[in-house]
Scaffold this motif. Sequence first.
Motif, mmCIF file in Angstrom:
data_model
loop_
_atom_site.group_PDB
_atom_site.id
_atom_site.type_symbol
_atom_site.label_atom_id
_atom_site.label_comp_id
_atom_site.label_asym_id
_atom_site.label_seq_id
_atom_site.Cartn_x
_atom_site.Cartn_y
_atom_site.Cartn_z
ATOM 1 N N UNK A 189 0.861 -1.186 0.000
ATOM 2 C CA UNK A 189 0.000 0.000 0.000
ATOM 3 C C UNK A 189 0.893 1.230 0.000
ATOM 4 N N UNK A 190 0.417 2.284 -0.627
ATOM 5 C CA UNK A 190 1.231 3.488 -0.740
ATOM 6 C C UNK A 190 1.605 4.032 0.637
ATOM 7 N N UNK A 191 2.848 4.447 0.789
ATOM 8 C CA UNK A 191 3.331 5.007 2.052
ATOM 9 C C UNK A 191 2.782 6.422 2.233
ATOM 10 N N UNK A 192 2.367 6.723 3.453
ATOM 11 C CA UNK A 192 1.993 8.100 3.770
ATOM 12 C C UNK A 192 2.774 8.537 5.000
ATOM 13 N N UNK A 193 3.351 9.750 4.934
ATOM 14 C CA UNK A 193 4.103 10.318 6.047
ATOM 15 C C UNK A 193 3.474 11.646 6.456
ATOM 16 N N UNK A 194 3.292 11.855 7.750
ATOM 17 C CA UNK A 194 2.743 13.115 8.242
ATOM 18 C C UNK A 194 3.644 14.280 7.825
ATOM 19 N N UNK A 195 3.067 15.419 7.518
ATOM 20 C CA UNK A 195 3.866 16.557 7.050
ATOM 21 C C UNK A 195 5.030 16.904 7.966
ATOM 22 N N UNK A 196 4.819 16.845 9.294
ATOM 23 C CA UNK A 196 5.870 17.248 10.225
ATOM 24 C C UNK A 196 7.035 16.272 10.292
ATOM 25 N N UNK A 197 6.854 15.063 9.742
ATOM 26 C CA UNK A 197 7.911 14.046 9.808
ATOM 27 C C UNK A 197 8.575 13.803 8.456
ATOM 28 N N UNK A 198 8.205 14.562 7.458
ATOM 29 C CA UNK A 198 8.782 14.361 6.130
ATOM 30 C C UNK A 198 10.228 14.852 6.076
ATOM 31 N N UNK A 199 10.968 14.294 5.133
ATOM 32 C CA UNK A 199 12.373 14.668 4.998
ATOM 33 C C UNK A 199 13.299 13.919 5.926
ATOM 34 N N UNK A 200 12.800 12.902 6.626
ATOM 35 C CA UNK A 200 13.599 12.123 7.565
ATOM 36 C C UNK A 200 13.980 10.744 7.010
ATOM 37 N N UNK A 201 13.553 10.448 5.790
ATOM 38 C CA UNK A 201 13.857 9.144 5.197
ATOM 39 C C UNK A 201 12.943 8.034 5.679
ATOM 40 N N UNK A 202 11.813 8.392 6.286
ATOM 41 C CA UNK A 202 10.924 7.371 6.851
ATOM 42 C C UNK A 202 10.224 6.561 5.773
#
Length: 227
Positions: free
Chosen positions: A139-152
């Motif tokens: 399933x497509x990955x979703x990352x919360x806006x505040x946690x983006x840019x961390x390589x999660x």
Amino acid sequence: MAATDENHKSRFKIIVIPANEEGCRFYLEQCKPFRLASLQQDPHAFGSTYKREIAFDDEAWLSRINNPSATTYVAVQSDDNRVVASTSLIGPLPKSSPVSNPYQLVVSAAAAAVVQGDANNNNNKNDDPSGEPLCFQMSAVYTSPEARGQGLAKSLIKTATEEARGRAQALGRPLALSVVVYADNGAAISVYERCGFVRDAGGAKLVFNAVKNASEEQLEMYFQGVS
């Protein structure tokens, strides 16, 4: 719940949610709020809607974690276990062609097997090292806006991919791993490409979404391995 990436050099950790009492409690307390907030923050990133899922009862929510064909991975903050990113690995599936809702494909295949009295044969097919691909969809990955840019997102994709590869290798079978993303989500497409996925040669396809009563361009991507 054990971390699957003990060397993650950040304030986050990647975990797999077990289908047990602890996992179900975690899913309702952490994953449910994350999912609902995500549907509100980025409604265009999902095939579902906040209005639809806010009406789910606990049984409906837990059907995702209790699905024996689904493994759910999340990135959580190390200090409070708050979920900030997620994905799921669905399979083995009866065919390699990805669909918008792989959960429904699993349910439909299982129901058909029961009706035909062929459930055992279907399970044996998945376990038989016959040279046929072992099929999974992420399933497509979703990352919360505040946690983006961390390589999660990349960490989640790699963790799920390694699980699928390990299961295929254990059975001596090639792996067919796919994901469906929205064609206008360039950031997601780029992450998947860096993780070894390639775009379907046929390009984006216009797919009708009955939940939203609208058609959306979707792109199928397939894992080819990281060079």
